[in-house]
Scaffold this motif. Structure first.
Motif, short mmCIF file in Angstrom:
data_model
loop_
_atom_site.label_atom_id
_atom_site.label_comp_id
_atom_site.label_asym_id
_atom_site.label_seq_id
_atom_site.Cartn_x
_atom_site.Cartn_y
_atom_site.Cartn_z
N ASN A 62 0.83 -1.22 0.00
CA ASN A 62 0.00 0.00 0.00
C ASN A 62 0.85 1.26 0.00
N LYS A 63 1.93 1.25 0.79
CA LYS A 63 2.82 2.42 0.85
C LYS A 63 3.43 2.71 -0.52
N THR A 64 3.95 1.68 -1.16
CA THR A 64 4.61 1.90 -2.45
C THR A 64 3.58 2.30 -3.52
N TYR A 112 8.53 -20.56 -2.75
CA TYR A 112 7.91 -19.56 -3.62
C TYR A 112 8.78 -18.32 -3.83
N ILE A 113 9.71 -18.07 -2.91
CA ILE A 113 10.47 -16.83 -2.95
C ILE A 113 11.97 -17.08 -2.77
N LYS A 114 12.32 -17.93 -1.83
CA LYS A 114 13.71 -18.12 -1.40
C LYS A 114 14.66 -18.42 -2.56
N ASP A 115 15.86 -17.82 -2.49
CA ASP A 115 16.93 -18.05 -3.46
C ASP A 115 16.50 -17.74 -4.90
N SER A 116 15.80 -16.64 -5.07
CA SER A 116 15.35 -16.25 -6.41
C SER A 116 15.47 -14.74 -6.56
N TYR A 117 15.27 -14.28 -7.77
CA TYR A 117 15.26 -12.83 -7.98
C TYR A 117 14.13 -12.18 -7.19
N ILE A 118 13.08 -12.94 -6.89
CA ILE A 118 11.96 -12.39 -6.13
C ILE A 118 12.42 -12.00 -4.73
N SER A 119 13.19 -12.86 -4.09
CA SER A 119 13.68 -12.52 -2.74
C SER A 119 14.63 -11.33 -2.80
N LEU A 120 15.45 -11.27 -3.86
CA LEU A 120 16.35 -10.12 -4.02
C LEU A 120 15.56 -8.84 -4.26
N ASP A 121 14.48 -8.95 -5.04
CA ASP A 121 13.62 -7.78 -5.27
C ASP A 121 13.02 -7.28 -3.96
N LEU A 122 12.55 -8.19 -3.13
CA LEU A 122 11.96 -7.79 -1.85
C LEU A 122 12.99 -7.09 -0.97
N GLN A 123 14.22 -7.60 -0.95
CA GLN A 123 15.28 -6.95 -0.17
C GLN A 123 15.56 -5.55 -0.71
N GLN A 124 15.64 -5.46 -2.04
CA GLN A 124 15.91 -4.16 -2.68
C GLN A 124 14.77 -3.18 -2.39
N CYS A 125 13.54 -3.67 -2.42
CA CYS A 125 12.38 -2.81 -2.12
C CYS A 125 12.43 -2.31 -0.69
N ASN A 126 12.83 -3.15 0.23
CA ASN A 126 12.94 -2.72 1.63
C ASN A 126 13.96 -1.59 1.74
N THR A 127 15.08 -1.73 1.04
CA THR A 127 16.11 -0.69 1.05
C THR A 127 15.58 0.59 0.43
N LEU A 128 14.88 0.47 -0.69
CA LEU A 128 14.31 1.65 -1.35
C LEU A 128 13.31 2.35 -0.44
N MET A 129 12.47 1.57 0.23
CA MET A 129 11.46 2.15 1.13
C MET A 129 12.13 2.93 2.25
N LEU A 130 13.17 2.37 2.82
CA LEU A 130 13.89 3.09 3.89
C LEU A 130 14.47 4.39 3.37
N ALA A 131 15.02 4.36 2.16
CA ALA A 131 15.60 5.57 1.57
C ALA A 131 14.53 6.62 1.31
N PHE A 132 13.38 6.21 0.80
CA PHE A 132 12.32 7.18 0.49
C PHE A 132 11.68 7.74 1.76
N GLU A 133 11.61 6.93 2.80
CA GLU A 133 11.02 7.41 4.05
C GLU A 133 11.91 8.47 4.71
N LYS A 134 13.22 8.43 4.42
CA LYS A 134 14.15 9.42 4.99
C LYS A 134 14.08 10.74 4.26
N LYS A 135 13.58 10.74 3.01
CA LYS A 135 13.52 12.00 2.23
C LYS A 135 12.49 12.94 2.78
#
Length: 135
Positions: A62-64, A112-135
């Motif tokens: 919802n946030k994104t 369904y997620i582990k060891d795939s680009y999907i898990s990497l995407d979720l990690q990257q999204c978490n990082t992006l969310m933290l960066a945007f919340e700091k702006k």
């Protein structure tokens, strides 16, 4: 390394390929929609066995999604309803790719997620969310 079915490039690769455009509203909207789709997918596959995690993924989706709508309205002069319609359609398409790839992954690995680009995407999204919340 195993051969992975992948309908989309990873978000990490997308960021590398578009490093010059990270301030661009189109790039940011794509990233937020992509993250929203990843979070919706994660919420869907965790809802039965990990309802607390599923709820958190849903909140992140919802946030994104809201961030993406706001970007289109503020930076690209979309009417709110048009932004919603555009983003929902894009997120649905991306979610369908995640679902397809997740089913392929599950058929091969039992995950369904582990060891795939999907898990990497979720990690990257978490990082992006933290960066945007700091702006």
């Amino acid at each position: 390394t195993s051969i992975q079915s992948q309908s989309m490039i990873s978000i990490h690769q997308y960021l590398k390929d578009n490093i010059k455009f990270l301030e661009d509203s189109i790039t940011l909207t794509y990233l937020m929609n992509r993250c929203s789709a990843a979070y919706v997918y994660a919420a869907e596959v965790t809802k039965d066995k990990m309802p607390d995690s599923s709820e958190k993924f849903g909140q992140a989706a919802n946030k994104t999604y809201n961030f993406s709508n706001d970007l289109l309205v503020r930076d690209m002069n979309y009417k709110y309803n048009d932004a919603v319609k555009k983003n929902k359609a894009e997120i649905k398409k991306m979610f369908n790719y995640y679902t397809k790839d997740g089913k392929d992954l599950y058929a091969r690995t039992g995950q369904y997620i582990k060891d795939s680009y999907i898990s990497l995407d979720l990690q990257q999204c978490n990082t992006l969310m933290l960066a945007f919340e700091k702006k």
